[in-house]
Design an enzyme around this catalytic site. Structure first.
Site, PDB file in Angstrom:
ATOM      1  N   GLY A  94      17.702  48.714  79.647  1.00  0.00           N
ATOM      2  CA  GLY A  94      18.173  47.354  79.890  1.00  0.00           C
ATOM      3  C   GLY A  94      18.968  46.734  78.754  1.00  0.00           C
ATOM      4  N   GLU A  95      19.561  47.561  77.877  1.00  0.00           N
ATOM      5  CA  GLU A  95      20.303  47.000  76.745  1.00  0.00           C
ATOM      6  C   GLU A  95      21.496  46.172  77.216  1.00  0.00           C
ATOM      7  OE1 GLU A  95      22.764  48.334  72.730  1.00  0.00           O
ATOM      8  OE2 GLU A  95      21.167  49.627  73.495  1.00  0.00           O
ATOM      9  N   ARG A  96      22.115  46.603  78.312  1.00  0.00           N
ATOM     10  CA  ARG A  96      23.273  45.857  78.814  1.00  0.00           C
ATOM     11  C   ARG A  96      22.865  44.433  79.211  1.00  0.00           C
ATOM     12  NH1 ARG A  96      25.559  45.953  84.037  1.00  0.00           N
ATOM     13  NH2 ARG A  96      27.748  45.323  84.088  1.00  0.00           N
TER      14      ARG A  96
END
Length: 295
Positions: A94-96
Site C-alpha cells: 500500500g505504499e502508493r
C-alpha cells in the site's frame, strides 16, 4: 532436497496468505473493503526499504490523491511493526496509497497490522506489484532476481507461483544485462521491452538505443538495425565527392543540351577513364537515345 523444500514452501506466505489474513470474515466477497485494525498517524508509517517499485507516476499519484481527498482511503494499508522501533509501522502493501495520502494531507491512515518477517515482507512486496502489473519491465526483472537470489527460487518455481510463463521470466531477466543507460530509457518508457530485448546481444546497444528514441523506430526496424551493425553494414558517412572542374561541368551542359536529357560525367582523378550517365524521364526519351546511338 533443496528443490523439494522450495516446492513445499512455495513463495513463503505470499499474496494468498496476505489476503487470507485480512479478510474481514470467512466467506467475505473478495472485493469487500477490509476492516482496519487501527488508525495510525501518517508520520508513524514508513515505506519498505526493499520496495521493488522505484518509480511512482506523478499523474497517477495525483489522481489517487484527489480520490482520497474526496472519499478517503477505502482499503487500509497492510503494515508490520518496524523492528526495533516501537510505535512505528513499516508498509508491507500500500505504499502508493500512503504517498497519495501525504499529497492529500491526511493526518492518519487505516492499517491492518500483521506479523511478517523480513523475507515475507520482501516476497509480498514483489509479488503484489508483479501481479498488479504495476512494475515497469526493469523493476519486474529486478523483482524476479531478488526472489531468486535472496530466497533460492528457480524460474520454474516462480513461473508456477506467479502464473507467468518461464520464457516471460527468463526474457525479462535478460534485460538486467543491458547497460544502465538503456535500463533507464526502459524505465522511463522511452524504449519498450521488445526494443530492449533486441539490443541485448548487440555491441552497439547504446548507439542503437539513441537512434530508436530519436527516430521512433519500431521493434522490427530495431531488429534490422541490430543485424546491420552486427554484419558491418550499418550506415556510414559517405565520402564526399570532389567538386568537378569547370571543363567537366561545361561538357555535361553541352551534352545535356544536345541530347535533351540530363548527362553526368564521372571522371576518375589521375586517370584517363571514367563513366558517362544519361538520365531519361520516359520511354520516348529512351527510344530517342537508342535512335541517336544507333544512327
Amino acid at each position: 532436497m533443496a528443490e523439494n523444500r522450495m516446492k513445499s514452501r512455495g513463495l513463503g506466505r505470499g499474496l494468498s496468505a496476505l489476503m487470507a489474513d485480512v479478510n474481514e470474515t470467512p466467506g467475505a466477497p473478495a472485493d469487500a473493503p477490509r476492516r482496519p485494525d487501527m488508525m495510525v498517524p501518517i508520520e508513524k508509517i514508513v515505506p519498505n526499504p526493499d520496495q521493488p517499485r522505484r518509480r511512482f507516476d506523478p499523474d497517477h499519484l495525483e489522481d489517487l490523491s484527489n480520490s482520497i481527498r474526496e472519499k478517503g482511503v477505502i482499503q487500509p494499508l497492510i503494515v508490520r511493526e518496524k523492528p526495533g522501533e516501537a510505535g512505528v509501522y513499516e508498509i508491507v502493501a500500500g505504499e502508493r496509497r500512503w504517498r497519495a495520502s501525504q499529497k492529500a494531507q491526511l493526518h492518519e491512515l487505516p492499517v491492518v497490522v500483521r506479523e511478517f518477517n523480513d523475507t515475507e515482507v520482501l516476497e509480498i512486496a514483489i509479488i503484489e506489484n508483479i501481479q498488479r502489473a504495476d512494475l515497469n519491465p526493469v523493476e519486474e526483472a529486478a523483482g524476479y532476481r531478488q526472489l531468486m537470489d535472496r530466497f533460492g527460487h528457480t524460474q520454474e518455481v516462480l513461473s508456477r507461483a506467479l502464473g507467468k510463463s518461464r520464457s516471460h521470466i527468463a526474457n525479462l531477466m535478460r534485460l538486467l544485462n543491458l547497460p544502465a543507460d538503456i535500463q533507464d530509457m526502459l524505465e522511463q518508457g522511452k524504449l519498450s521491452a521488445g526494443h530492449a530485448r533486441a539490443l541485448i546481444t548487440s555491441d552497439h546497444a547504446k548507439e542503437i538505443a539513441s537512434k530508436i528514441v530519436a527516430e521512433g523506430l519500431s521493434v522490427r526496424q530495431t531488429e534490422d538495425l541490430v543485424k546491420k551493425f552486427a554484419s558491418g553494414e550499418q550506415d556510414k558517412p559517405k565520402p564526399k565527392k570532389a567538386d568537378k572542374d569547370a571543363d567537366t561541368k561545361a561538357l555535361e551542359g553541352d551534352l545535356s543540351a544536345a541530347l535533351g536529357m540530363k548527362v553526368f560525367i564521372d571522371h576518375k582523378a589521375g586517370s584517363e577513364s571514367g563513366q558517362v550517365t544519361i538520365k531519361y524521364k520516359d520511354m520516348e526519351q529512351l527510344d530517342e537515345l537508342c535512335r541517336i546511338l544507333s544512327s
